[in-house]
Design an enzyme around this catalytic site. Sequence first.
Site: not given
Ligand code: THU
Length: 131
Positions: A42, A55, A85, A88
Amino acid sequence: MEYGKLMEVAREAKKMAYVPYSNFRVGAALLTKNEKVFTGCNVEIASLGATNCAERTAIFKAVSEGETEYKAIAITGDSDSTFPCGICRQVIVEFGDDIDIIVDGKDGLVITNISELLPHSFTGKDLKELK
Ligand code: THU
């Protein structure tokens, strides 16, 4: 590649997370049908809506290198069983309704499928079925 090994790659990718705002790290490893692996983490931006999930980072890297057919994506985050999420899930189903989703649970890997996580999805097929 075996899914345990794919998760190990995701755990390595998580170390690259750029998370100055949430401090919540996520790593992903995307396995293509021809056995290539693309990693993602992320990436948070001060204007928070511009943040990119792990993702999507992995998928966009793969698409940008000409790979659009996927077998599985392994995801590991700072919570127990970090599932993708909603945004994604929509991005994953764009590339197939049979993609396996592997998350890192406290008692081992949890293996599911994008169709289970996003049933009755809206896809490009709908756009070709104008009434
Ligand atoms: N996040 C992801 O990278 N993938 C997910 O499926 C859930 C959320 C990240 C986004 C943000 O940087 C952090 O988690 C908190 O929401």
